[in-house]
Design an enzyme around this catalytic site. Sequence first.
Site, PDB file in Angstrom:
ATOM      1  N   GLU A   7       0.738  -1.242   0.069  1.00 31.33           N
ATOM      2  CA  GLU A   7      -0.106  -0.121  -0.056  1.00 31.33           C
ATOM      3  C   GLU A   7       0.899   1.322   0.212  1.00 31.33           C
ATOM      4  O   GLU A   7       0.558   2.211  -0.648  1.00 31.33           O
ATOM      5  CB  GLU A   7      -0.857  -0.021   1.366  1.00 31.33           C
ATOM      6  N   GLU A   8       1.852   1.252   1.014  1.00 26.29           N
ATOM      7  CA  GLU A   8       2.950   2.316   0.999  1.00 26.29           C
ATOM      8  C   GLU A   8       3.498   2.830  -0.351  1.00 26.29           C
ATOM      9  O   GLU A   8       4.007   3.769  -0.240  1.00 26.29           O
ATOM     10  CB  GLU A   8       3.687   2.067   2.023  1.00 26.29           C
TER      11      GLU A   8
END
Length: 517
Positions: free
Chosen positions: A325-326
């Site tokens: 996600e990051e």
Amino acid sequence: MNASQRRAAAALAAAALATPLVLAAPATATPAPGAAEARDAARLAKKLVRETSAQDAFKHLQKFQAIADSAEGNRAAGTLGHDASAAYVYTQLKKAGYAVTYQKFDFIYIKTLAEKAAVVTPAPRDLPIRAMTYTKSTPVGGVKADLAAAPVDADGTTGCEPGDFAAGAFTGKIALIKRGGCTFAVKQENAAAAGAVGAIVYNNVEGVLSGTLGDATAGKIPTGGITQAEGEKLAADLAKGPVNLSFEIRQFQEKRSTNNVIAETKGGNAANTVMLGAHLDSVTAGPGINDNGSGSAGLLQTALELAKSKDKVRNKVRFAWWSAEEVGLLGSDHYVTNLSSLGKKEIKLYLNFDMIASPNYGLFVYDGDDSDGVGSGAGPEGSAQLERDITNFMDKTGAPHEGTDFTGRSDYGPFVEAGIPSGGTFTGAEGIKTAGQAEKFGGEAGVAYDVNYHAAGDDITNIDMTAFDINIDVIANAVGTYAHDISSLKKPVVSVPTTGDAGSGGGLHGDHDEVTE
């Protein structure tokens, strides 16, 4: 008439006498449609809220911290820290009786090696800066170059057109560009085409600007983000005369593999799948215990309590722990992209929980109906109902709340794009708490919701247990309710615009998904 004939006649007479009584008996009341579902939903929701505690979920945070401590201080996708975190979640869910799978995908692993900037002349000072994800790198030691500012257009945007970079004015210089109007990728690409050796984008709201250029092919020149105040000061200094900077942005990039963890109940109607998710990966800078060990732990503990309840759910309940996600919502995007058309139709709702225990927290609910009138607009049909259901539950428990915009900056993004009703909660990242919010939620005005956001300090000491507990109750209530009854998604919502600070939504969240301005 013999004896047997007399007995038969008597039986017929008795039956005839009884018939009017049967006809006259009151009809059995038919249960209202959905009554059983509503009853079972209320019962399970109440039980899960009671049994799912922040104290139990905190044990998972301790495990995530221990994993990070043994794995170079982080749990980033593509590292041993994330692999161990995923294995821990997988094992817990498998033991609990879920159908659990890993979903593997490739991505570009990123680790920032240097992000430094400073004014050399006229007045030396350091500039806090964050490297954009997928940026190009300067040489080791960085570069020294004069600054050149892209003019701000009448509509408040800058850097979005090649004409914003006058011929010859940026050659060999570092371009200063204000956020707004187009992607960071477009801004730095236009600066590169004008001959700039680097780009600095300054924020148009409070806080250091974190961002991504979108993908590994987008980076053209070293690019970083700074605060609005520093950007405006640089622009003012530049208006008085030359400004010279030292600038070092370096980033390691490598193709790696990682896994989402997907778990679902073995029972329940797949045609009515309810889904909840949280990202499991951290940034490389720290262990990511609030971002997003908190959402991951809350979701995991709720799933375990659901399994313990032995409840035979009517609807299939699916949980997801996303990876990468990051670096751009890659795990959730991979999942949604690979769903069949039927698979998308079967998911009746998606709830996202990303950062639910910020130490200077606000209690923010995604604005499904756009009643706040901020930013991106309403979510897909059904999102307004999800917001209403969450806020109604919070109202009943006495928890204050405000709306937060669907900015696309967390894992609900791919679900919203796919037209799946979405919602969830968030307690704030690098955004600054207002005075009104401090009065409503407690905490300190003028300070970020999480001062350790995307930093080494996002550790086991960086958790507010009150916020954690409130949001875990929200998760538990949602799971218990929707496991049996999704009829509320069809009930009309009367939108009531919020007032005061509502809609500020905790400020920005994530360098990972800030692709657009």
